[in-house]
Design a protein around this motif. Structure first.
Motif, PDB file in Angstrom:
ATOM      1  N   GLY A 108       0.826  -1.200   0.000  1.00 34.88           N
ATOM      2  CA  GLY A 108       0.000   0.000   0.000  1.00 34.88           C
ATOM      3  C   GLY A 108       0.857   1.244   0.000  1.00 34.88           C
ATOM      4  N   ARG A 127       5.117   3.950  -2.366  1.00 33.69           N
ATOM      5  CA  ARG A 127       4.286   2.756  -2.562  1.00 33.69           C
ATOM      6  C   ARG A 127       5.146   1.530  -2.273  1.00 33.69           C
ATOM      7  NH1 ARG A 127       1.922   3.803  -6.983  1.00 33.69           N
ATOM      8  NH2 ARG A 127      -0.203   4.065  -6.197  1.00 33.69           N
ATOM      9  N   HIS A 129       5.146  -2.574  -2.499  1.00 35.15           N
ATOM     10  CA  HIS A 129       4.448  -3.719  -3.097  1.00 35.15           C
ATOM     11  C   HIS A 129       5.398  -4.905  -3.152  1.00 35.15           C
ATOM     12  CE1 HIS A 129       1.510  -5.877  -5.481  1.00 35.15           C
ATOM     13  NE2 HIS A 129       2.461  -6.182  -6.351  1.00 35.15           N
ATOM     14  N   GLU A 156      -6.106   2.802  -2.040  1.00 32.08           N
ATOM     15  CA  GLU A 156      -5.421   1.613  -1.537  1.00 32.08           C
ATOM     16  C   GLU A 156      -5.063   1.835  -0.072  1.00 32.08           C
ATOM     17  OE1 GLU A 156      -1.419   1.266  -3.491  1.00 32.08           O
ATOM     18  OE2 GLU A 156      -2.115   3.039  -4.591  1.00 32.08           O
TER      19      GLU A 156
END
Length: 233
Positions: A108, A127, A129, A156
């Protein structure tokens, strides 16, 4: 490859020994003592316990801000002192980016928030991931009242981290604002080492990391400068 990493930009002081993607040792202290008196003893004890000498270190790294002005200078000066007279690379790491690396277990948006006082925060967006960290915005100083608008476009999960965690949450209405355990809210030297290793891997072959390249990142004027301007005004 050994990386000796430091973070002294916040209330906590942290030193870590990293080797080929794994943590060999980490020392974190939140005692309220000044980093100038604790950081070198921490490093010495950690290396002695791990059976590693400064000569064994291949690279040194430190967070260079934003954060505590004094803490930033102590971390940089310590790395420069340890690297003096050697050709060891010295890598500068944003304290905000290091905090995002400390949240690599989530997926997120990670929003570090370091209290800059006067309802302001040092912040940036990243971000995360599957363990990869991507920077979305530059390091900046932002009003708490503006945090909600900055995070609104991201549909998100959002994770705050940093010493401004509790107060910053009060400004945010994002529907996917997640809880961050206290153990994940503090900057750590191991995260600095992780960020430094990625930076070195992604650097051009001609890039050289030297102690002279390590400069403080304050993002705002010092208190003395602000007070002087107020007197002149």
């Amino acid at each position: 490859m050994y990386i000796l990493a430091l973070d002294s930009t916040a209330v906590t002081a942290s030193a870590a020994l990293w080797r080929d993607g794994a943590m060999v040792a980490q020392y974190v202290l939140n005692s309220g003592h000044t980093h100038s008196t604790t950081l070198l003893p921490m490093i010495r004890h950690m290396l002695d316990t791990a059976g590693v000498s400064v000569a064994d270190i291949d690279c040194m790294a430190s967070s260079v801000g934003p954060g505590s002005f004094t803490g930033i200078r102590i971390g940089i000066a310590t790395v420069k002192g340890l690297a003096f007279g050697t050709d060891k690379p010295c890598v500068s790491v944003s304290s905000l980016e290091a905090m995002a690396y400390g949240m690599r277990s989530v997926n997120g948006i990670v929003c570090p928030v370091i209290n800059a006082r006067r309802t302001q925060y040092y912040s940036a967006l990243f971000r995360v991931h599957n363990g990869a960290v991507t920077r979305l915005t530059d390091d900046d100083i932002i009003l708490g009242a503006d945090l909600d608008a900055v995070l609104a476009p991201y549909d998100e999960p959002v994770y705050l981290t940093g010493d401004g965690y509790e107060s910053a949450r009060g400004f945010i209405t994002h529907p996917q604002l997640m809880y961050t355990p206290e153990s994940c809210r503090w900057p750590t030297a191991f995260a600095v080492a992780e960020a430094a290793s990625v930076r070195m891997q992604n650097a051009d072959a001609e890039t050289v990391f030297t102690p002279d390249d390590m400069v403080p990142v304050y993002l705002r004027k010092t208190q003395a400068e602000r007070e002087r301007e107020e007197r002149l005004a």
